[in-house]
Design a protein around this motif. Structure first.
Motif, mmCIF file in Angstrom:
data_model
loop_
_atom_site.group_PDB
_atom_site.id
_atom_site.type_symbol
_atom_site.label_atom_id
_atom_site.label_comp_id
_atom_site.label_asym_id
_atom_site.label_seq_id
_atom_site.Cartn_x
_atom_site.Cartn_y
_atom_site.Cartn_z
ATOM 1 N N ARG A 156 0.830 -1.206 0.000
ATOM 2 C CA ARG A 156 0.000 0.000 0.000
ATOM 3 C C ARG A 156 0.865 1.257 0.000
ATOM 4 N NH1 ARG A 156 -5.538 0.129 1.155
ATOM 5 N NH2 ARG A 156 -6.380 -1.950 1.450
ATOM 6 N N ASP A 157 1.985 1.216 0.764
ATOM 7 C CA ASP A 157 2.840 2.402 0.822
ATOM 8 C C ASP A 157 3.420 2.716 -0.554
ATOM 9 O OD1 ASP A 157 2.698 3.375 3.447
ATOM 10 O OD2 ASP A 157 3.910 1.691 4.161
ATOM 11 N N LEU A 158 3.809 1.656 -1.264
ATOM 12 C CA LEU A 158 4.375 1.877 -2.600
ATOM 13 C C LEU A 158 3.331 2.488 -3.528
ATOM 14 C CD1 LEU A 158 6.579 -1.065 -3.875
ATOM 15 C CD2 LEU A 158 7.177 1.339 -3.558
ATOM 16 N N LEU A 159 2.099 2.002 -3.425
ATOM 17 C CA LEU A 159 1.032 2.548 -4.271
ATOM 18 C C LEU A 159 0.812 4.028 -3.935
ATOM 19 C CD1 LEU A 159 -1.144 1.992 -6.407
ATOM 20 C CD2 LEU A 159 -2.698 1.408 -4.541
ATOM 21 N N ARG A 160 0.769 4.331 -2.646
ATOM 22 C CA ARG A 160 0.577 5.727 -2.207
ATOM 23 C C ARG A 160 1.693 6.614 -2.771
ATOM 24 N NH1 ARG A 160 3.193 8.097 2.062
ATOM 25 N NH2 ARG A 160 3.818 6.106 3.002
ATOM 26 N N LEU A 161 2.944 6.144 -2.651
ATOM 27 C CA LEU A 161 4.072 6.942 -3.133
ATOM 28 C C LEU A 161 4.010 7.090 -4.651
ATOM 29 C CD1 LEU A 161 6.769 5.153 -0.959
ATOM 30 C CD2 LEU A 161 6.054 7.540 -0.676
ATOM 31 N N GLY A 162 3.705 5.976 -5.327
ATOM 32 C CA GLY A 162 3.649 6.012 -6.789
ATOM 33 C C GLY A 162 2.572 6.956 -7.289
ATOM 34 N N LEU A 163 1.409 6.934 -6.631
ATOM 35 C CA LEU A 163 0.319 7.822 -7.056
ATOM 36 C C LEU A 163 0.682 9.281 -6.816
ATOM 37 C CD1 LEU A 163 -2.772 5.751 -5.810
ATOM 38 C CD2 LEU A 163 -2.049 6.114 -8.181
ATOM 39 N N SER A 164 1.412 9.551 -5.712
ATOM 40 C CA SER A 164 1.859 10.942 -5.474
ATOM 41 C C SER A 164 2.861 11.367 -6.533
ATOM 42 C CB SER A 164 2.561 11.095 -4.124
ATOM 43 O OG SER A 164 1.745 10.715 -3.092
ATOM 44 N N SER A 165 3.773 10.451 -6.865
ATOM 45 C CA SER A 165 4.854 10.847 -7.769
ATOM 46 C C SER A 165 4.361 11.009 -9.203
ATOM 47 C CB SER A 165 5.992 9.821 -7.712
ATOM 48 O OG SER A 165 7.184 10.399 -8.166
ATOM 49 N N ILE A 166 3.412 10.150 -9.622
ATOM 50 C CA ILE A 166 2.969 10.274 -11.030
ATOM 51 C C ILE A 166 2.277 11.620 -11.248
ATOM 52 C CG2 ILE A 166 0.680 9.181 -10.893
ATOM 53 C CD1 ILE A 166 1.499 7.681 -13.503
ATOM 54 N N GLU A 167 1.700 12.177 -10.202
ATOM 55 C CA GLU A 167 1.081 13.507 -10.336
ATOM 56 C C GLU A 167 2.123 14.589 -10.597
ATOM 57 O OE1 GLU A 167 -1.614 14.757 -7.363
ATOM 58 O OE2 GLU A 167 -2.878 12.982 -7.608
ATOM 59 N N LEU A 168 3.360 14.331 -10.133
ATOM 60 C CA LEU A 168 4.413 15.335 -10.326
ATOM 61 C C LEU A 168 4.991 15.286 -11.740
ATOM 62 C CD1 LEU A 168 6.371 14.760 -6.976
ATOM 63 C CD2 LEU A 168 4.685 16.546 -7.463
ATOM 64 N N TRP A 169 4.792 14.125 -12.431
ATOM 65 C CA TRP A 169 5.516 13.922 -13.678
ATOM 66 C C TRP A 169 5.193 14.907 -14.800
ATOM 67 C CZ3 TRP A 169 9.779 12.291 -15.740
ATOM 68 C CH2 TRP A 169 10.582 11.426 -15.016
ATOM 69 N N PRO A 170 3.919 15.272 -15.030
ATOM 70 C CA PRO A 170 3.682 16.189 -16.152
ATOM 71 C C PRO A 170 4.485 17.487 -16.036
ATOM 72 C CG PRO A 170 1.639 15.136 -15.508
ATOM 73 C CD PRO A 170 2.662 14.732 -14.477
ATOM 74 N N SER A 171 4.502 18.094 -14.839
ATOM 75 C CA SER A 171 5.254 19.351 -14.739
ATOM 76 C C SER A 171 6.758 19.070 -14.706
ATOM 77 C CB SER A 171 4.816 20.172 -13.528
ATOM 78 O OG SER A 171 5.061 19.432 -12.366
ATOM 79 N N TYR A 172 7.139 17.929 -14.124
ATOM 80 C CA TYR A 172 8.576 17.578 -14.075
ATOM 81 C C TYR A 172 9.121 17.387 -15.494
ATOM 82 C CZ TYR A 172 12.717 15.308 -12.044
ATOM 83 O OH TYR A 172 13.988 14.991 -11.660
#
Ligand SMILES: Cc1cc2nc3c(=O)[nH]c(=O)nc-3n(C[C@H](O)[C@H](O)[C@H](O)COP(=O)(O)OP(=O)(O)OC[C@H]3O[C@@H](n4cnc5c(N)ncnc54)[C@H](O)[C@@H]3O)c2cc1C
Length: 359
Positions: A56-72
């Motif tokens: 679950r922690d990995l999913l939480r982190l992954g979902l947070s990080s994918i949101e950063l990708w378009p601007s990154y």
């Protein structure tokens, strides 16, 4: 702060870039920048396609990080492929894997859209007519990690010879699958072999799935390139490409995406994924050394998690904030003090030959 970053893979470089943006002085040391797992990675930004019950922690982190990708990606000027992932079952047994993954995601509140074989093929005509069904993960993206590393390297500084250790307030250890002592036991290498090819008829989205029980993915690039991966093997030796690994990948890929039979072969390579004992990354103070921050052990998700890792490391240095799930001190490592000089010069038996430095 004066920060020394050990390791110029996607994690060390993304941390260095974020710290520079925030006005810190950063030096990056690496004997072979960009040559580790980041060189092999397929670049799928897929938080959910291979997450497992306990993750679950990995999913939480992954979902947070994918949101950063378009601007990154926009900031770095790299292409972000935003067409999602099709998780496909080839035979009936393979479809059970897909259905199990879909049920798991549903239990996490992220149910994917299920498709019959023919509906999947209408969406993705390169798919074999023999595919039995699929799940559509429409929010997934992909990038070319080599372009990301190049973009980060050009931002972080020009290469120059400077093997002397620098005065620093804190050291960020981002050396991938090879951590210096006394922390080396926190990360193990999990070999992944991967192929690159070029085709006139690439899939439009990442095709991922199982073929007669073998896991497989085919990730398209914008220029007709395709990345076919990947094997996974726990081992102690150097990561080499094996004939068996290449044969299994090619057999499965040509069954799932038959047009790949005519693709031009470009490259096969193998690297170690940096796995931790619980497969969750290490981001935070190194056991026994508060002036050393580990940013390592990103296993299968280092590309996905790179922008988040950079923010977490910079936030930690500035505010002390720490995500407990990532705290390296969750593992029991003998608390030994390490001489700062040894960190730079002899952590993994390889001498650094040059340093990237903008400080
Ligand atoms: C086949 C394969 C496919 C993958 N596909 C994906 C994917 O689709 N999506 C995804 O998110 N992740 C994927 N991954 C995982 C991802 O590649 C890793 O999690 C990520 O690259 C880790 O980045 P890193 O910077 O920590 O390590 P690395 O990229 O390994 O970089 C570590 C760097 O440290 C340097 N170094 C080592 N020792 C020292 C030292 N003593 N001093 C200084 N520098 C040192 C090395 O030279 C290297 O450049 C894949 C991995 C593999 C192997």
């Amino acid at each position: 702060m004066r920060v020394l970053v050990l390791g110029a893979g996607i994690i060390g470089l993304s941390c260095a870039e974020e710290l520079l943006r925030r006005g810190h002085q950063v030096s990056v040391v690496d004997p072979a920048p960009g040559s580790g797992a980041s060189y092999a990675a397929a670049g799928m930004l897929s938080p959910s396609s291979e997450v497992w019950h306990t993750e679950r922690d990995l999913l939480r982190l992954g979902l947070s990080s994918i949101e950063l990708w378009p601007s990154y990606a926009g900031r770095l000027g790299v292409h972000l492929h935003r067409t999602g992932t099709l998780l496909v079952g080839f035979d009936r047994g393979d479809l059970q894997h897909v259905e199990r993954q879909a049920a798991l995601l549903e239990s996490f509140g992220a149910a994917p859209e299920m498709l019959t074989g023919s509906a999947a093929r209408r969406l993705e005509p390169t798919l074999s007519p023999r595919a039995t069904g699929a799940a559509l993960l429409s929010e997934d993206h992909s990038v070319d990690p080599r372009s990301v590393v190049e973009a980060l390297l050009s931002r972080v500084g020009r290469a120059r010879d400077d093997p002397e250790p620098r005065e620093c307030d804190v050291t960020v250890v981002a050396t991938g699958a090879r951590l210096p002592e006394p922390w080396s036991s926190l990360v193990r290498g999990v070999r992944g072999e991967i192929l690159r090819a070029h085709t006139d008829d690439p899939p439009t989205r990442t095709i991922r799935g199982w073929v007669h029980g073998e896991p497989l993915y085919v990730v398209p690039r914008a220029d007709g390139g395709v990345v076919i991966g990947a094997t996974a093997e726990e081992h102690d030796a150097d990561p080499v490409v094996t004939l068996g690994g290449v044969a299994r990948l090619l057999d499965s890929a040509r069954l799932l995406v038959p047009g790949l039979d005519r693709a031009t072969f470009i490259e096969a390579c193998a690297r170690d994924r940096p796995g931790t004992p619980d497969n969750v990354p290490l981001v935070g103070p190194a056991p026994g050394r508060d002036d050393v921050i580990l940013a390592a052990g990103f296993f299968r998700h280092g590309v996905l998690l790179a922008p988040l890792a950079a923010q977490l490391v910079a936030d930690h240095l500035e505010t002390g904030h720490l995500d407990p799930a990532l705290d390296p001190r969750r593992f029991d490592v003998a608390a030994a003090r390490v001489d700062a000089d040894r960190l730079v010069h002899a952590p993994s038996g390889r001498e650094p030959t040059y340093r990237k430095d903008n400080a």
